[in-house]
Write an enzyme that holds these catalytic residues in place. Structure first.
Site, PDB file in Angstrom:
ATOM      1  N   LYS A   1       5.697  -4.783  -3.701  1.00  0.00           N
ATOM      2  CA  LYS A   1       7.037  -4.650  -3.130  1.00  0.00           C
ATOM      3  C   LYS A   1       6.908  -4.147  -1.702  1.00  0.00           C
ATOM      4  O   LYS A   1       5.878  -3.567  -1.364  1.00  0.00           O
ATOM      5  CB  LYS A   1       7.768  -3.598  -3.952  1.00  0.00           C
ATOM      6  CG  LYS A   1       9.203  -3.898  -4.235  1.00  0.00           C
ATOM      7  CD  LYS A   1       9.716  -2.892  -5.219  1.00  0.00           C
ATOM      8  CE  LYS A   1      11.190  -3.011  -5.392  1.00  0.00           C
ATOM      9  NZ  LYS A   1      11.606  -4.232  -6.070  1.00  0.00           N
TER      10      LYS A   1
ATOM     11  N   CYS B   1       0.850  -1.179   0.000  1.00  0.00           N
ATOM     12  CA  CYS B   1       0.000   0.000   0.000  1.00  0.00           C
ATOM     13  C   CYS B   1       0.894   1.241   0.000  1.00  0.00           C
ATOM     14  O   CYS B   1       1.859   1.324   0.759  1.00  0.00           O
ATOM     15  CB  CYS B   1      -0.948   0.092   1.187  1.00  0.00           C
ATOM     16  SG  CYS B   1      -2.167  -1.201   1.213  1.00  0.00           S
TER      17      CYS B   1
ATOM     18  N   TRP C   1      -2.887  -2.530  -1.838  1.00  0.00           N
ATOM     19  CA  TRP C   1      -2.691  -3.964  -2.024  1.00  0.00           C
ATOM     20  C   TRP C   1      -3.642  -4.617  -1.032  1.00  0.00           C
ATOM     21  O   TRP C   1      -3.469  -4.493   0.177  1.00  0.00           O
ATOM     22  CB  TRP C   1      -1.244  -4.351  -1.730  1.00  0.00           C
ATOM     23  CG  TRP C   1      -0.937  -5.770  -2.090  1.00  0.00           C
ATOM     24  CD1 TRP C   1      -0.632  -6.258  -3.327  1.00  0.00           C
ATOM     25  CD2 TRP C   1      -0.895  -6.891  -1.203  1.00  0.00           C
ATOM     26  NE1 TRP C   1      -0.415  -7.610  -3.259  1.00  0.00           N
ATOM     27  CE2 TRP C   1      -0.566  -8.030  -1.979  1.00  0.00           C
ATOM     28  CE3 TRP C   1      -1.114  -7.058   0.170  1.00  0.00           C
ATOM     29  CZ2 TRP C   1      -0.440  -9.307  -1.433  1.00  0.00           C
ATOM     30  CZ3 TRP C   1      -0.991  -8.326   0.712  1.00  0.00           C
ATOM     31  CH2 TRP C   1      -0.657  -9.430  -0.087  1.00  0.00           C
TER      32      TRP C   1
ATOM     33  N   GLU D   1       7.302 -14.797 -11.757  1.00  0.00           N
ATOM     34  CA  GLU D   1       6.522 -13.672 -11.218  1.00  0.00           C
ATOM     35  C   GLU D   1       6.129 -12.649 -12.263  1.00  0.00           C
ATOM     36  O   GLU D   1       5.118 -11.979 -12.105  1.00  0.00           O
ATOM     37  CB  GLU D   1       7.191 -13.031 -10.000  1.00  0.00           C
ATOM     38  CG  GLU D   1       8.527 -12.385 -10.220  1.00  0.00           C
ATOM     39  CD  GLU D   1       9.147 -11.859  -8.917  1.00  0.00           C
ATOM     40  OE1 GLU D   1       8.458 -11.742  -7.896  1.00  0.00           O
ATOM     41  OE2 GLU D   1      10.342 -11.565  -8.933  1.00  0.00           O
TER      42      GLU D   1
ATOM     43  N   ARG E   1       3.905  -0.666  -4.581  1.00  0.00           N
ATOM     44  CA  ARG E   1       3.476  -1.153  -3.268  1.00  0.00           C
ATOM     45  C   ARG E   1       2.081  -1.765  -3.301  1.00  0.00           C
ATOM     46  O   ARG E   1       1.601  -2.281  -2.293  1.00  0.00           O
ATOM     47  CB  ARG E   1       3.505  -0.013  -2.248  1.00  0.00           C
ATOM     48  CG  ARG E   1       4.854   0.691  -2.155  1.00  0.00           C
ATOM     49  CD  ARG E   1       4.793   1.788  -1.141  1.00  0.00           C
ATOM     50  NE  ARG E   1       4.646   1.244   0.185  1.00  0.00           N
ATOM     51  CZ  ARG E   1       5.649   0.893   0.960  1.00  0.00           C
ATOM     52  NH1 ARG E   1       6.881   1.032   0.534  1.00  0.00           N
ATOM     53  NH2 ARG E   1       5.433   0.394   2.154  1.00  0.00           N
TER      54      ARG E   1
ATOM     55  N   LYS F   1      12.077 -14.948 -11.171  1.00  0.00           N
ATOM     56  CA  LYS F   1      11.823 -13.773 -12.021  1.00  0.00           C
ATOM     57  C   LYS F   1      10.867 -14.150 -13.131  1.00  0.00           C
ATOM     58  O   LYS F   1       9.914 -13.443 -13.414  1.00  0.00           O
ATOM     59  CB  LYS F   1      13.167 -13.303 -12.592  1.00  0.00           C
ATOM     60  CG  LYS F   1      13.300 -11.872 -12.897  1.00  0.00           C
ATOM     61  CD  LYS F   1      13.572 -10.969 -11.730  1.00  0.00           C
ATOM     62  CE  LYS F   1      12.973 -11.326 -10.451  1.00  0.00           C
ATOM     63  NZ  LYS F   1      13.274 -10.592  -9.307  1.00  0.00           N
TER      64      LYS F   1
ATOM     65  N   GLU G   1      16.827 -17.604  -8.705  1.00  0.00           N
ATOM     66  CA  GLU G   1      16.403 -16.247  -9.024  1.00  0.00           C
ATOM     67  C   GLU G   1      15.872 -16.160 -10.460  1.00  0.00           C
ATOM     68  O   GLU G   1      14.879 -15.476 -10.726  1.00  0.00           O
ATOM     69  CB  GLU G   1      17.575 -15.275  -8.801  1.00  0.00           C
ATOM     70  CG  GLU G   1      17.265 -13.822  -9.053  1.00  0.00           C
ATOM     71  CD  GLU G   1      16.006 -13.307  -8.352  1.00  0.00           C
ATOM     72  OE1 GLU G   1      15.504 -13.946  -7.406  1.00  0.00           O
ATOM     73  OE2 GLU G   1      15.513 -12.264  -8.785  1.00  0.00           O
TER      74      GLU G   1
ATOM     75  N   ASN H   1      -1.695   1.801   5.820  1.00  0.00           N
ATOM     76  CA  ASN H   1      -0.910   0.682   5.312  1.00  0.00           C
ATOM     77  C   ASN H   1      -0.601  -0.187   6.510  1.00  0.00           C
ATOM     78  O   ASN H   1      -0.123   0.312   7.525  1.00  0.00           O
ATOM     79  CB  ASN H   1       0.379   1.238   4.679  1.00  0.00           C
ATOM     80  CG  ASN H   1       1.399   0.175   4.388  1.00  0.00           C
ATOM     81  OD1 ASN H   1       1.045  -0.973   4.147  1.00  0.00           O
ATOM     82  ND2 ASN H   1       2.663   0.554   4.410  1.00  0.00           N
ATOM     83  N   GLY H   2      -0.912  -1.487   6.419  1.00  0.00           N
ATOM     84  CA  GLY H   2      -0.675  -2.373   7.549  1.00  0.00           C
ATOM     85  C   GLY H   2      -1.925  -3.182   7.835  1.00  0.00           C
ATOM     86  O   GLY H   2      -2.845  -3.241   7.016  1.00  0.00           O
TER      87      GLY H   2
ATOM     88  N   HIS I   1      15.390 -36.923  -8.651  1.00  0.00           N
ATOM     89  CA  HIS I   1      14.567 -37.448  -7.560  1.00  0.00           C
ATOM     90  C   HIS I   1      13.160 -36.858  -7.609  1.00  0.00           C
ATOM     91  O   HIS I   1      12.655 -36.354  -6.605  1.00  0.00           O
ATOM     92  CB  HIS I   1      15.233 -37.149  -6.209  1.00  0.00           C
ATOM     93  CG  HIS I   1      16.574 -37.788  -6.065  1.00  0.00           C
ATOM     94  ND1 HIS I   1      16.757 -39.130  -5.870  1.00  0.00           N
ATOM     95  CD2 HIS I   1      17.829 -37.262  -6.151  1.00  0.00           C
ATOM     96  CE1 HIS I   1      18.044 -39.417  -5.806  1.00  0.00           C
ATOM     97  NE2 HIS I   1      18.725 -38.284  -5.984  1.00  0.00           N
TER      98      HIS I   1
HETATM   99  C1  G6P Z   1       8.774  -8.914  -2.487  1.00  0.00           C
HETATM  100  C2  G6P Z   1       9.351  -8.195  -3.694  1.00  0.00           C
HETATM  101  C3  G6P Z   1      10.731  -8.765  -4.023  1.00  0.00           C
HETATM  102  C4  G6P Z   1      11.647  -8.714  -2.806  1.00  0.00           C
HETATM  103  C5  G6P Z   1      10.998  -9.358  -1.573  1.00  0.00           C
HETATM  104  C6  G6P Z   1      11.796  -9.019  -0.328  1.00  0.00           C
HETATM  105  O1  G6P Z   1       8.521 -10.247  -2.796  1.00  0.00           O
HETATM  106  O2  G6P Z   1       8.509  -8.338  -4.813  1.00  0.00           O
HETATM  107  O3  G6P Z   1      11.296  -7.986  -5.054  1.00  0.00           O
HETATM  108  O4  G6P Z   1      12.823  -9.402  -3.088  1.00  0.00           O
HETATM  109  O5  G6P Z   1       9.684  -8.820  -1.379  1.00  0.00           O
HETATM  110  O6  G6P Z   1      11.759  -7.630  -0.135  1.00  0.00           O
HETATM  111  P1  G6P Z   1      12.933  -6.786   0.505  1.00  0.00           P
HETATM  112  O7  G6P Z   1      12.469  -5.370   0.396  1.00  0.00           O
HETATM  113  O8  G6P Z   1      13.037  -7.249   1.925  1.00  0.00           O
HETATM  114  O9  G6P Z   1      14.154  -7.078  -0.289  1.00  0.00           O
END
Ligand code: G6P
Length: 615
Positions: free
Chosen positions: A610, A2, A77, A491, A30, A488, A484, A103-104, A507
């Protein structure tokens, strides 16, 4: 999660609603389920909100035309209540004179809603937030001013919040408060305006002077004044402002179609900056780790994959075993078995991921562990819970799917691992010198990927973009890159991807292999190379299409693969041992182009956000 942005000014020539709308757009990473803005004008609240993304809502509702010099907006969000118009923030009280954005998560929202409904309040949304507007309404009716009412209302709230509250009858100020959710204040002397935002990019093009609001603090924002109070004691708090070092254009797309492409293109320069951070920062961090007996590294999402790379680099250079633990599992995994004299390395872009904060708090409070953090945001909560901090040089990262932050995190962890090796005398001086030279050469390799290989990677991404399933396989230090790369792609391009240690793929995962199933191998020419060939053969024998990320000079795996992504690093063991810094970047580019080819917005992937400030 948010985004919150509020502005207080007396400058009649400032287009306040437009600035709020633009700031919210910079915070859309956010959350982008719904958005709304409320403005105070003529002792009335003017409210516009709807479900959807800000651009689409703005085209319908014309936020920019809203009158007033004080206002606030929110991009959501969804947590409590589906992403529909009535649940969009701001939320008003029964009189329509008090507005709240949040937010929260208010954990006692059911109780609050019950009590307030019993006292005659009518709720118009399914949210937890709306309770706050009705609480403030009651307290203002009792004769409290806005700040006092906000303070008393907050005392009734349990859980996490970044709150902004305004009232039509108190048209000269807004109230902000925070507990466990971020809120930062911007001071714009030039324009005579004060801003409150969930994150700095909201006001970065307007001012770089910021004030941090700590947990359990509230502030009253007036056009030329910020008064901060402790929420628990109601005592005034003095706080100095600081200058944000990020460049003003860092929060703008700058002609790129997406932030993700802009940020991917920044990777070589950001890694270069990371490698050249002051030696004293690295030394303090490295020495703190050397003094410990047990080592953990924790994070979420992409940052967790940086931890996997960090684990490999610490083992490779510093000869230290660091246990990676997902921050959401930290407490459960270590229940009653964390040892004394432990150090926890926390890795985070935002420094606000609630699970990461909870992990380090648990380690500190229960086990007196030392906390060393690798964080991108100066002044974020994680930096305040840490004994030592290394700030990554990524600058603001707006695309939800992290990429430049990841590359700087891995570079920072590599610097620390190398420094520990040097300080402990585990590495002869000439060898460490060779590693330093190779490290300095890494940004040029990344730059070459960007300038000479990007179009080839794009073509490859377009060839495979529609495939519904992928495996990403690797061994040793490259498992992080595979993880990673898979995350990527999943997502932002929405294919099902799984990353596995290649040796483990027989396995179970191999059961899914049929003709043309794409399997991406991360295959630097390190000591896992020959064993990886065995795994490639197993997959090939069952009809898989092999795509391999290899060194530019590679021959053996190139012969076996249908396609390759080639990493232009010198044929040199020092570069090879730094492969975690180079082999992930092309997979991020690969995912980006697949997402765009499939018609998806890579900056705002479905259901994601994020800075995850919920548990
Ligand atoms: C979310 C974001 C990612 C990030 C993760 C951890 O999943 O989409 O991009 O890696 O949070 O966030 P941080 O701010 O702790 O790296």
């Amino acid at each position: 999660m948010c985004g919150i942005f509020g502005i207080v000014t007396q400058s009649k020539d400032l287009p306040v609603a437009k600035l709020i709308r633009e700031g919210l757009q910079r915070l859309e990473y956010r959350g982008y389920d719904s958005a709304g803005i409320v403005m105070i004008s003529d002792h009335k609240l003017h409210l516009k909100k709807d479900a959807g993304r800000i651009n689409d809502i703005n085209a319908k509702l014309h936020f920019d035309e809203m009158p007033g010099l004080i206002g606030m907006g929110h991009t959501r969000w969804a947590t409590h209540g589906p992403p529909i118009a009535k649940n969009a923030h701001p939320h008003l009280d029964c009189t329509g004179k008090i507005a709240v954005i949040h937010n929260g998560i208010l954990e006692n929202f059911q109780q609050l809603r019950k009590e307030l409904s019993a006292r005659g309040h009518i709720f118009k949304s399914d949210t937890d937030t709306e309770a706050v507007s009705h609480l403030v309404e009651e307290l203002i009716k009792k004769g409290l001013n806005l700040r006092e009412a906000a303070l008393e209302a907050i005392k009734c709230c349990e859980g996490a919040f970044g709150l902004v509250i305004c009232a039509a009858d108190h048209p000269d100020s807004i109230i902000v408060a925070r507990r466990e959710s971020p809120l930062v204040i911007g001071i714009d002397k030039a324009r005579g305006a004060i801003y409150a935002a969930s994150d700095i990019p909201a006001f970065l093009p307007l001012t770089r002077t910021a004030l941090i609001l700590n947990d359990n603090e509230m502030a009253e924002l007036k056009p030329d004044q910020v008064d901060i109070y402790d929420l628990l004691t109601d005592k005034p708090v003095k706080r100095d402002s600081y200058e944000v070092e990020w460049s003003i254009d860092a929060a703008e797309k700058g002609g790129y179609p997406y932030f993700m492409l802009k940020e991917l293109h920044e990777v070589p320069a950001k890694v270069k900056a990371q490698i050249h951070i002051p030696q004293s920062d690295i030394d303090a961090f490295a020495k703190a780790i050397i003094g410990a007996s047990h080592f953990y590294i924790t994070a979420a999402g992409t940052a967790y994959h940086a931890c996997l790379a960090g684990k490999a680099l610490f083992a490779r250079f510093a000869k230290i075993f660091v246990k990676p633990i997902l921050c959401s599992e930290f407490r459960d995994e270590l229940r009653d078995c964390m040892k004394p004299n432990s150090v926890v390395i926390a890795v985070s872009q935002s420094g606000e991921t609630l699970d990461t904060l909870e992990a380090v708090r648990y380690a500190r409070e229960k086990y007196n562990a030392k906390v060393c953090s690798v964080v991108n945001v100066v002044g974020s909560s994680l930096t305040r819970y840490s004994d030592h901090v290394i700030i990554t040089t990524a600058g603001p990262e707006i695309a939800v799917a992290s990429q430049k932050a990841y590359n700087t995190q891995v570079s920072a962890l590599c610097l620390i691992a190398l420094r520990i090796a040097e300080l402990q005398g585990q590495m002869p001086v000439d060898v460490s010198q060779k590693y330093r030279e190779a490290l300095n050469g890494v940004p040029a390799v990344l730059e070459k990927i960007r300038t000479e290989h990007e179009q080839k990677i794009k073509k490859l991404a377009e060839k495979y973009a529609k495939k519904p399933n992928f495996y990403f396989l690797a061994r040793g230090a490259s498992v992080a890159a595979a993880a990673e790369g898979a995350l990527k792609f999943k997502e932002i391009s929405y294919s099902h991807t799984e990353a596995y240690a290649a040796g483990e793929s027989k396995h179970g995962p191999i059961a899914l292999i049929v003709k043309d199933f794409p399997v991406i191998f991360v295959a630097p020419p390190d000591d896992t190379y020959e064993r990886l060939i065995g795994n490639i053969m197993e997959m090939k024998a069952r009809g898989a299409t092999i795509i391999a990320t290899v060194a530019e000079y590679d021959e053996k795996i190139t012969e076996l693969a249908t396609d390759t992504i080639r990493i232009p690093h010198p044929k040199d063991e020092y570069y090879v041992n730094l492969s975690p810094l180079m082999y992930t970047y092309p997979l991020q580019i690969f995912a980006y182009y697949a997402a765009v080819h499939n018609g998806h917005d890579p900056d705002k992937p479905r259901n994601l956000a994020k800075s995850v400030t919920v548990k």
